[in-house]
Write a protein that holds these residues in place. Sequence first.
Motif, short mmCIF file in Angstrom:
data_model
loop_
_atom_site.label_atom_id
_atom_site.label_comp_id
_atom_site.label_asym_id
_atom_site.label_seq_id
_atom_site.Cartn_x
_atom_site.Cartn_y
_atom_site.Cartn_z
N LEU A 1 14.08 3.56 -2.52
CA LEU A 1 13.15 3.89 -3.59
C LEU A 1 12.61 2.62 -4.21
O LEU A 1 13.31 1.60 -4.27
CB LEU A 1 13.86 4.73 -4.66
N PHE A 2 11.38 2.69 -4.71
CA PHE A 2 10.80 1.56 -5.43
C PHE A 2 10.34 2.02 -6.80
O PHE A 2 9.82 3.13 -6.98
CB PHE A 2 9.61 0.97 -4.66
N THR A 3 10.51 1.14 -7.79
CA THR A 3 10.05 1.37 -9.14
C THR A 3 9.54 0.04 -9.70
O THR A 3 9.60 -0.99 -9.01
CB THR A 3 11.17 1.95 -10.02
N VAL A 4 9.00 0.06 -10.92
CA VAL A 4 8.50 -1.17 -11.55
C VAL A 4 9.01 -1.25 -12.98
O VAL A 4 9.36 -0.24 -13.59
CB VAL A 4 6.95 -1.24 -11.55
N GLY B 1 -0.58 -7.00 -15.91
CA GLY B 1 -0.43 -6.90 -17.36
C GLY B 1 0.55 -5.84 -17.79
O GLY B 1 1.45 -6.09 -18.60
N ASP B 2 0.39 -4.62 -17.27
CA ASP B 2 1.22 -3.50 -17.71
C ASP B 2 1.44 -2.53 -16.55
O ASP B 2 0.91 -1.42 -16.55
CB ASP B 2 0.53 -2.80 -18.89
N PRO B 3 2.23 -2.93 -15.54
CA PRO B 3 2.45 -2.04 -14.40
C PRO B 3 3.23 -0.79 -14.82
O PRO B 3 4.27 -0.89 -15.46
CB PRO B 3 3.25 -2.90 -13.43
N GLU B 4 2.70 0.38 -14.45
CA GLU B 4 3.32 1.64 -14.89
C GLU B 4 3.68 2.57 -13.75
O GLU B 4 4.47 3.49 -13.93
CB GLU B 4 2.40 2.38 -15.87
N ALA B 5 3.07 2.39 -12.59
CA ALA B 5 3.35 3.32 -11.48
C ALA B 5 3.25 2.56 -10.16
O ALA B 5 2.55 1.55 -10.04
CB ALA B 5 2.37 4.48 -11.49
N ILE B 6 3.96 3.09 -9.16
CA ILE B 6 3.91 2.53 -7.81
C ILE B 6 3.96 3.69 -6.82
O ILE B 6 4.63 4.70 -7.07
CB ILE B 6 5.06 1.54 -7.55
N GLU B 7 3.22 3.56 -5.71
CA GLU B 7 3.19 4.62 -4.71
C GLU B 7 3.20 4.01 -3.31
O GLU B 7 2.44 3.07 -3.00
CB GLU B 7 1.95 5.49 -4.88
N ILE C 1 2.16 3.92 0.45
CA ILE C 1 0.97 4.36 1.17
C ILE C 1 1.26 4.43 2.68
O ILE C 1 1.02 5.45 3.32
CB ILE C 1 -0.21 3.40 0.92
N SER C 2 1.75 3.36 3.22
CA SER C 2 2.11 3.28 4.64
C SER C 2 3.10 2.13 4.78
O SER C 2 3.45 1.48 3.79
CB SER C 2 0.87 3.06 5.52
N LYS C 3 3.55 1.88 5.98
CA LYS C 3 4.61 0.88 6.17
C LYS C 3 4.21 -0.46 5.55
O LYS C 3 3.23 -1.09 5.95
CB LYS C 3 4.91 0.70 7.66
N GLY C 4 4.98 -0.89 4.54
CA GLY C 4 4.74 -2.17 3.89
C GLY C 4 3.61 -2.19 2.89
O GLY C 4 3.35 -3.24 2.29
N ILE C 5 2.91 -1.06 2.68
CA ILE C 5 1.75 -1.02 1.79
C ILE C 5 2.03 -0.09 0.61
O ILE C 5 2.48 1.05 0.80
CB ILE C 5 0.48 -0.53 2.53
N TYR C 6 1.72 -0.57 -0.59
CA TYR C 6 1.93 0.20 -1.82
C TYR C 6 0.72 0.00 -2.73
O TYR C 6 -0.04 -0.95 -2.59
CB TYR C 6 3.18 -0.26 -2.57
N VAL C 7 0.58 0.91 -3.69
CA VAL C 7 -0.40 0.73 -4.77
C VAL C 7 0.36 0.73 -6.08
O VAL C 7 1.25 1.57 -6.31
CB VAL C 7 -1.46 1.85 -4.78
N ILE C 8 0.03 -0.22 -6.95
CA ILE C 8 0.60 -0.34 -8.28
C ILE C 8 -0.52 -0.18 -9.30
O ILE C 8 -1.62 -0.71 -9.11
CB ILE C 8 1.32 -1.69 -8.47
N THR C 9 -0.25 0.54 -10.40
CA THR C 9 -1.25 0.67 -11.46
C THR C 9 -0.98 -0.35 -12.55
O THR C 9 0.17 -0.67 -12.86
CB THR C 9 -1.22 2.06 -12.12
N ASP C 10 -2.08 -0.83 -13.15
CA ASP C 10 -2.02 -1.60 -14.39
C ASP C 10 -2.61 -0.67 -15.45
O ASP C 10 -3.82 -0.45 -15.49
CB ASP C 10 -2.83 -2.89 -14.26
N GLU C 11 -1.74 -0.11 -16.30
CA GLU C 11 -2.16 1.00 -17.16
C GLU C 11 -3.29 0.63 -18.11
O GLU C 11 -4.31 1.32 -18.18
CB GLU C 11 -0.96 1.52 -17.98
N ARG C 12 -3.11 -0.41 -18.90
CA ARG C 12 -4.10 -0.73 -19.94
C ARG C 12 -5.46 -1.06 -19.36
O ARG C 12 -6.49 -0.68 -19.90
CB ARG C 12 -3.60 -1.90 -20.80
N PHE D 1 -3.45 5.05 -16.85
CA PHE D 1 -2.92 5.53 -15.59
C PHE D 1 -1.40 5.40 -15.57
O PHE D 1 -0.85 4.30 -15.57
CB PHE D 1 -3.52 4.73 -14.43
N GLU D 2 -0.74 6.54 -15.51
CA GLU D 2 0.72 6.58 -15.66
C GLU D 2 1.45 7.03 -14.40
O GLU D 2 2.64 6.81 -14.26
CB GLU D 2 1.07 7.52 -16.81
N GLY D 3 0.75 7.68 -13.46
CA GLY D 3 1.42 8.20 -12.28
C GLY D 3 0.53 8.13 -11.05
O GLY D 3 -0.70 8.18 -11.16
#
Length: 307
Positions: free
Chosen positions: A86-89, A115-121, A123-134, A170-172
């Motif tokens: 599992l991955f979190t931030v 600045g303000d990472p709130e979510a991670i998803e 996508i595919s092997k080795g690839i993720y998306v992270i949100t910067d909420e603000r 963006f929270e999720g």
Amino acid sequence: MRSFLTPRRLAATLLLLVLMLLGIAAQQFRLFERGLFVLQEWRHAAEWKDRSIWLPDFRVSIEAKPIEGLTDDVSALTYDPDRHSLFTVTNQRPELIELSLDGHLIRRIPLVGFGDPEAIEYISKGIYVITDEREQRLIKVRVDENTTSIDASQSQQLSLAIGLSGNKGFEGLAYDPAGQRLFVAKERDPVRIYEIHGFPHTRPDKPFAVHVVDDPKRDARLFVRDLSSLQYDDRSGHLLALSDESRLVLELNADGRPISSLSLLRGMHGLQRGVPQAEGVAMDNEGNLYLVSEPNLFYVFRKQARD
């Protein structure tokens, strides 16, 4: 002269005031809609049980396990089927955190320029998306065994100015690999679930084109006060939506209609205590649910066999 406020009138006035306050509270907490949903969930159980996630069948198996080794609170959660982890931030001192499926810390990777990472998803092997909420940024990142830090300036980014509201952005995140749709949850004021097509950009031979789908009428049916996290289930095509303030996980069908729920209150689904502040939900390939809550508590819910 006779007093206008007789004891009877005073009692009636107080009763009216109490009823008004109860009505306002019920509206604020969407109690009428939630009560109607509970009735519909019970009535339509036979229809949905065999073709949905069906959250009423889940029971907690790991409850409120502290995540050792972290001082900052974690936010969001995603399952990596390649690493079976599992991955979190964290956002006080931005880091990407990898956890085992029983809640142990595996590694931590500093996030530079976030600045303000709130979510991670995933996508595919080795690839993720992270949100910067603000800043309402979506940031595509790469992670492998040798990754020691991640710099936002070196990553593909998408900035969206949709319903800007400071710390209620963006929270999720959730991803549909077949439809290549990225679901993005806006926390509140108002609650929204956007569908983003074209990001992350995975086809270098194609032009970079982004399309955002917004359905306010659909989202108005969500009787939750906020959204903290999302999870897409590619087996059913359904979406899980986690609400911290409503202490609830909702299952939404392909039309965005709530069809089942998992309460995070004490006594529900085997919980000895209520989940204090749920921040992330994820599901593995076996259908097990993982949840993290501040202050860095780890939960696992497993589906029980039917009698």
